[in-house]
Scaffold this motif. Structure first.
Motif, mmCIF file in Angstrom:
data_model
loop_
_atom_site.group_PDB
_atom_site.id
_atom_site.type_symbol
_atom_site.label_atom_id
_atom_site.label_comp_id
_atom_site.label_asym_id
_atom_site.label_seq_id
_atom_site.Cartn_x
_atom_site.Cartn_y
_atom_site.Cartn_z
ATOM 1 N N LYS A 240 0.825 -1.203 0.000
ATOM 2 C CA LYS A 240 0.000 0.000 0.000
ATOM 3 C C LYS A 240 0.863 1.258 0.000
ATOM 4 O O LYS A 240 0.582 2.219 -0.732
ATOM 5 C CB LYS A 240 -0.917 -0.006 1.224
ATOM 6 C CG LYS A 240 -1.896 1.156 1.277
ATOM 7 C CD LYS A 240 -2.815 1.050 2.482
ATOM 8 C CE LYS A 240 -3.784 2.222 2.541
ATOM 9 N NZ LYS A 240 -4.676 2.131 3.734
ATOM 10 N N ALA A 241 1.932 1.251 0.792
ATOM 11 C CA ALA A 241 2.832 2.407 0.841
ATOM 12 C C ALA A 241 3.548 2.610 -0.488
ATOM 13 O O ALA A 241 3.715 3.744 -0.966
ATOM 14 C CB ALA A 241 3.847 2.229 1.969
ATOM 15 N N ALA A 242 3.982 1.497 -1.115
ATOM 16 C CA ALA A 242 4.672 1.589 -2.401
ATOM 17 C C ALA A 242 3.738 2.132 -3.475
ATOM 18 O O ALA A 242 4.142 2.942 -4.320
ATOM 19 C CB ALA A 242 5.213 0.221 -2.802
ATOM 20 N N ARG A 243 2.491 1.699 -3.463
ATOM 21 C CA ARG A 243 1.530 2.205 -4.432
ATOM 22 C C ARG A 243 1.232 3.682 -4.214
ATOM 23 O O ARG A 243 1.053 4.444 -5.164
ATOM 24 C CB ARG A 243 0.238 1.388 -4.350
ATOM 25 C CG ARG A 243 0.372 -0.006 -4.937
ATOM 26 C CD ARG A 243 -0.860 -0.846 -4.725
ATOM 27 N NE ARG A 243 -0.729 -2.154 -5.362
ATOM 28 C CZ ARG A 243 -1.517 -3.178 -5.142
ATOM 29 N NH1 ARG A 243 -2.531 -3.064 -4.272
ATOM 30 N NH2 ARG A 243 -1.325 -4.322 -5.771
ATOM 31 N N GLY A 244 1.207 4.075 -2.954
ATOM 32 C CA GLY A 244 0.950 5.479 -2.662
ATOM 33 C C GLY A 244 2.078 6.388 -3.109
ATOM 34 O O GLY A 244 1.834 7.508 -3.574
ATOM 35 N N SER A 245 3.314 5.917 -3.002
ATOM 36 C CA SER A 245 4.460 6.758 -3.366
ATOM 37 C C SER A 245 4.752 6.764 -4.864
ATOM 38 O O SER A 245 5.236 7.760 -5.399
ATOM 39 C CB SER A 245 5.712 6.300 -2.605
ATOM 40 O OG SER A 245 6.048 4.959 -2.954
ATOM 41 N N THR A 246 4.465 5.648 -5.553
ATOM 42 C CA THR A 246 4.769 5.554 -6.986
ATOM 43 C C THR A 246 3.545 5.736 -7.885
ATOM 44 O O THR A 246 3.708 5.987 -9.081
ATOM 45 C CB THR A 246 5.404 4.194 -7.320
ATOM 46 O OG1 THR A 246 4.461 3.147 -7.031
ATOM 47 C CG2 THR A 246 6.669 3.966 -6.502
ATOM 48 N N HIS A 247 2.344 5.562 -7.301
ATOM 49 C CA HIS A 247 1.087 5.608 -8.074
ATOM 50 C C HIS A 247 1.084 4.530 -9.161
ATOM 51 O O HIS A 247 0.568 4.749 -10.264
ATOM 52 C CB HIS A 247 0.870 6.995 -8.692
ATOM 53 C CG HIS A 247 0.926 8.107 -7.694
ATOM 54 N ND1 HIS A 247 -0.060 8.294 -6.730
ATOM 55 C CD2 HIS A 247 1.865 9.071 -7.472
ATOM 56 C CE1 HIS A 247 0.259 9.338 -5.982
ATOM 57 N NE2 HIS A 247 1.420 9.817 -6.408
ATOM 58 N N GLU A 248 1.660 3.376 -8.864
ATOM 59 C CA GLU A 248 1.715 2.250 -9.784
ATOM 60 C C GLU A 248 1.189 1.005 -9.080
ATOM 61 O O GLU A 248 1.323 0.869 -7.862
ATOM 62 C CB GLU A 248 3.152 2.020 -10.254
ATOM 63 C CG GLU A 248 3.727 3.187 -11.060
ATOM 64 C CD GLU A 248 5.234 3.124 -11.172
ATOM 65 O OE1 GLU A 248 5.823 2.116 -10.716
ATOM 66 O OE2 GLU A 248 5.834 4.073 -11.702
ATOM 67 N N PRO A 249 0.609 0.045 -9.818
ATOM 68 C CA PRO A 249 0.067 -1.159 -9.179
ATOM 69 C C PRO A 249 1.131 -2.093 -8.652
ATOM 70 O O PRO A 249 0.934 -2.767 -7.647
ATOM 71 C CB PRO A 249 -0.754 -1.818 -10.299
ATOM 72 C CG PRO A 249 -0.151 -1.298 -11.563
ATOM 73 C CD PRO A 249 0.310 0.094 -11.254
ATOM 74 N N ASP A 250 2.284 -2.186 -9.347
ATOM 75 C CA ASP A 250 3.396 -3.011 -8.873
ATOM 76 C C ASP A 250 4.659 -2.607 -9.615
ATOM 77 O O ASP A 250 4.683 -1.570 -10.287
ATOM 78 C CB ASP A 250 3.102 -4.506 -9.043
ATOM 79 C CG ASP A 250 3.739 -5.343 -7.926
ATOM 80 O OD1 ASP A 250 4.938 -5.622 -8.007
ATOM 81 O OD2 ASP A 250 3.022 -5.692 -6.954
ATOM 82 N N ALA A 251 5.699 -3.438 -9.514
ATOM 83 C CA ALA A 251 7.028 -3.033 -9.962
ATOM 84 C C ALA A 251 7.307 -3.226 -11.447
ATOM 85 O O ALA A 251 8.382 -2.881 -11.916
ATOM 86 C CB ALA A 251 8.089 -3.781 -9.155
ATOM 87 N N LEU A 252 6.370 -3.804 -12.216
ATOM 88 C CA LEU A 252 6.573 -3.994 -13.652
ATOM 89 C C LEU A 252 5.320 -3.567 -14.408
ATOM 90 O O LEU A 252 4.225 -4.074 -14.147
ATOM 91 C CB LEU A 252 6.905 -5.455 -13.968
ATOM 92 C CG LEU A 252 7.013 -5.836 -15.452
ATOM 93 C CD1 LEU A 252 8.080 -4.999 -16.148
ATOM 94 C CD2 LEU A 252 7.329 -7.320 -15.609
#
Length: 285
Positions: A97-109
Motif C-alpha cells: 500500500k505504501a509503495a503504491r501510494g508513493s509511486t502511483h503504480e500497481p506493482d514493480a513492472l
C-alpha cells in the motif's frame, strides 16, 4: 519554544513559510553537484556535468522510448496480494500500500504497446522505486502477460530491468517466477520473435539470474550495476579483492556478458535499429 511557536502561528500578520511544490535542484549521485531539475529532465535525467544516468520510472521511460501518441498501457494482472500473510517489522500488505501510494503504480513492472520509430513493440519497465523493483507474483505475471501480448501482436518484447532481486515477502512463490519467465521467453522464441533486454541501474539478484540475462540482445546503460550477489558477499566468499568497476556495465561488456552499452540519448535510435535488424528489415533490403 513550543509556546512561542503557537503564539507566532496564531498571529495573522506573521508570514508563514511556504513549501515549494517541487524541488528546483537535484543532487547528482555521481559527482555530488547540484543540478537544476529542469536542466536534468531536459537532458533525459543524465547529469550534464559527469554524465551519470539517474534512475527513472516507467512513465519517463515510456515517454523517452516510445513514439508520441503510440503508447497503450496493458492492464496490470490480478494476483493474490499477500499469499503468505507475511509480516516482518510491518505487514506486507502495508508495504504494498505504501509503495503504491508513493509511486502511483500497481506493482514493480508495467507493460505498454507502442512503436519505436514506427516499429511495433511491447515494452515492459521495472521500477526500482516500487519495493526495489523486486520480483513477486505480480511482476512474474506481468512479464508473462507482456510476452503473450508480444506474441499476439507478432512483435518483439522489450524489457527495461531494474531490481534488487526476488521479493522476500512472497518466499518460494517469488522464486517460482524465475522458471516461469524462462518458459515465457521460450514461448517467444518458438513464435520466432525477438526478446530484447536493457539492463539499467541496478539489476541484481533473481532478476539477473533469470529473464535479465536471457535476451537475444543484451544492452545496458552506462555505469549500471549488474550482478547476482553483492560485491562484499562475493569478496567474503572467495576471499579475494575484486577488480575495480566489477559488476558495472562497462566491465561486463569487456568480459562478454553484454552486447553493447548505449547512452540514454542514443538508446531510442539504437533500439529501433536493433528491432529492424531482428525483424527482417535487413533481409527485405
Amino acid at each position: 519554544m513550543s509556546w512561542l511557536n503557537n503564539v507566532r502561528n496564531a498571529l495573522p500578520f506573521t508570514a508563514r513559510k511556504q513549501q515549494p511544490e517541487e524541488n528546483l535542484w537535484h543532487k547528482c549521485k555521481g559527482c555530488g553537484q547540484m543540478v537544476f531539475t529542469k536542466e536534468l529532465e531536459e537532458n533525459l535525467s543524465v547529469c550534464p556535468r559527469c554524465d551519470h544516468h539517474e534512475r527513472i520510472g516507467p512513465k519517463a521511460r515510456f515517454d523517452q522510448i516510445l513514439d508520441p501518441g503510440s503508447r497503450a498501457d496493458l492492464p496490470a494482472p490480478k494476483v493474490p496480494e499477500d499469499p503468505l500473510k507475511f509480516r516482518d517489522s510491518k505487514k506486507y500488505a502495508d508495504r504494498i500500500k505504501a509503495a503504491r501510494g508513493s509511486t502511483h503504480e500497481p506493482d514493480a513492472l508495467l507493460n505498454a504497446r507502442g512503436t519505436i520509430e514506427g516499429r511495433r513493440v511491447v515494452m515492459g519497465v521495472q521500477d526500482f522505486a516500487f519495493m526495489g523493483g523486486s520480483m513477486g507474483l505480480a511482476v512474474g505475471e506481468a512479464f508473462v502477460a507482456g510476452v503473450e501480448a508480444a506474441i499476439a501482436d507478432r512483435c518483439p518484447y522489450l524489457i527495461f530491468t531494474a531490481a534488487g532481486g526476488a521479493r522476500m515477502q512472497e518466499g518460494i512463490l517469488s522464486l517460482m517466477q524465475m522458471p516461469r519467465s524462462t518458459v515465457a521467453i521460450q514461448m517467444l522464441h518458438d513464435a520466432g520473435l525477438p526478446y530484447i533486454v536493457v539492463l539499467t541501474d541496478p539489476t541484481t539478484g533473481g532478476v539477473t539470474a533469470s529473464y535479465a540475462m536471457l535476451g537475444d540482445i543484451q544492452i545496458a546503460e552506462p555505469g549500471a550495476l549488474i550482478g547476482f550477489a553483492g560485491q562484499r558477499v562475493i569478496e567474503s566468499t572467495i576471499r579475494e579483492k575484486l577488480p575495480e568497476g566489477f559488476q558495472r556495465a562497462e566491465y561486463l561488456l569487456d568480459h562478454g556478458m553484454l552486447d553493447m552499452v548505449v547512452h540514454r540519448k542514443e538508446l531510442r535510435a539504437r533500439l529501433a535499429q536493433v528491432i529492424g535488424y531482428l525483424c527482417g528489415e535487413r533481409r527485405a533490403a
